[in-house]
Structure formats: C-alpha cells, structure tokens
Write a protein that holds these residues in place. Structure first.
Motif, PDB file in Angstrom:
ATOM      1  N   MET A   1       0.856  -1.365   0.041  1.00  0.00           N
ATOM      2  CA  MET A   1      -0.007   0.022  -0.045  1.00  0.00           C
ATOM      3  C   MET A   1       0.931   1.341   0.043  1.00  0.00           C
ATOM      4  O   MET A   1       0.506   2.149   0.591  1.00  0.00           O
ATOM      5  N   ASN A   2       1.998   1.313  -0.776  1.00  0.00           N
ATOM      6  CA  ASN A   2       2.886   2.273  -0.939  1.00  0.00           C
ATOM      7  C   ASN A   2       2.764   3.015  -2.132  1.00  0.00           C
ATOM      8  O   ASN A   2       2.430   2.395  -3.181  1.00  0.00           O
ATOM      9  N   VAL A   3       2.767   4.508  -2.383  1.00  0.00           N
ATOM     10  CA  VAL A   3       2.878   5.271  -3.621  1.00  0.00           C
ATOM     11  C   VAL A   3       4.297   5.687  -3.860  1.00  0.00           C
ATOM     12  O   VAL A   3       4.902   5.870  -2.715  1.00  0.00           O
ATOM     13  N   TYR A   4       4.737   5.577  -5.200  1.00  0.00           N
ATOM     14  CA  TYR A   4       6.041   5.843  -5.327  1.00  0.00           C
ATOM     15  C   TYR A   4       6.071   6.839  -6.612  1.00  0.00           C
ATOM     16  O   TYR A   4       5.329   6.761  -7.220  1.00  0.00           O
ATOM     17  N   VAL A   5       6.993   7.732  -6.550  1.00  0.00           N
ATOM     18  CA  VAL A   5       7.254   8.971  -7.321  1.00  0.00           C
ATOM     19  C   VAL A   5       8.769   8.590  -7.923  1.00  0.00           C
ATOM     20  O   VAL A   5       9.569   8.783  -6.997  1.00  0.00           O
TER      21      VAL A   5
END
Length: 128
Positions: free
Chosen positions: A56-60
C-alpha cells in the motif's frame, strides 16, 4: 465521469478502515511488486507515479512517498491519498471478479487509468 466517480469514492472513504503509511514502511528487505505505473507531466515536471497493493505504498520516480490508505470491501478496494507538490493525488484500485481497475486522480480530475484482467481473485462485492 471522473467527478461522479470521485464523489462516490469520497462518500465511501468515510466508511473505510484508515491506515497512515509512512514512507517506505512495509517494503523492508524486498523489492515491492508494482501494481500499476503511469508516466505523466504534472506541475510542468515529468514523473512516474506507481503504487503497490502488496504494501500500500505510492512511489514517485521509484521512491516511496507518504500516503494515507483507506481499505474496504475485505481489502479488495483501496484508496491511496497523497500530495505531489501542490497537487492532491488519489489512487483508487477496484477489484471485481477477475478484473482490477486502477484510477489516478490529481485535484479531483481523472488523469490516468489502468485495467488488468485474468486475476486469481473470485471476489464479488455483492457477496458476503
């Protein structure tokens, strides 16, 4: 359509389990599997936005950022809320049967979508 979809999601978010995800939590020691990735230009800068349902992580651009996760429907629906500069980002991931659709919103506007089929899930939201 994006305004209608997002309005319905805001109402549903209030009924969800909330999890605050600190940067990088849940991916210690192993490479996360990315569920969906989008390349886009926001605020004049090119970026790759990705997320992983596994942690449940967002990566940029491959780096995890802080986000808030809302989980419903026995974990089959997932909303990830985050900030990217001055823009408010929202990823909504919906699983129904053997299909998963992932939506990316910025400032309440749908900017990208990803559909995956032939999943192993037999989930039906109407069944308990």
């Amino acid at each position: 359509m994006s305004v209608i979809l997002l309005a319905g999601r805001k109402k549903a978010i209030g009924k969800k389990r909330k999890v605050v995800k600190k940067v990088g939590v849940g991916c210690e020691g192993k490479e996360p599997t990315m569920t969906a990735s989008w390349r886009l230009t926001t605020s004049g800068k090119k970026a790759c936005i990705s997320f992983s349902r596994d942690n449940m992580n967002v990566y940029v651009d491959g780096e995890p950022i802080e986000c808030v996760a809302y989980i419903t429907d026995n974990g089959y629906d997932l909303d990830l809320i985050f900030n990217l500069g001055t823009k408010k980002g929202h990823i909504y991931s919906d699983v129904e049967g053997t299909e998963m659709t992932n939506y990316l919103f910025f400032d309440e506007q749908l900017v990208a979508q990803d559909k995956q089929t032939n999943l192993k899930s037999g989930h039906r939201p109407d069944e308990f």
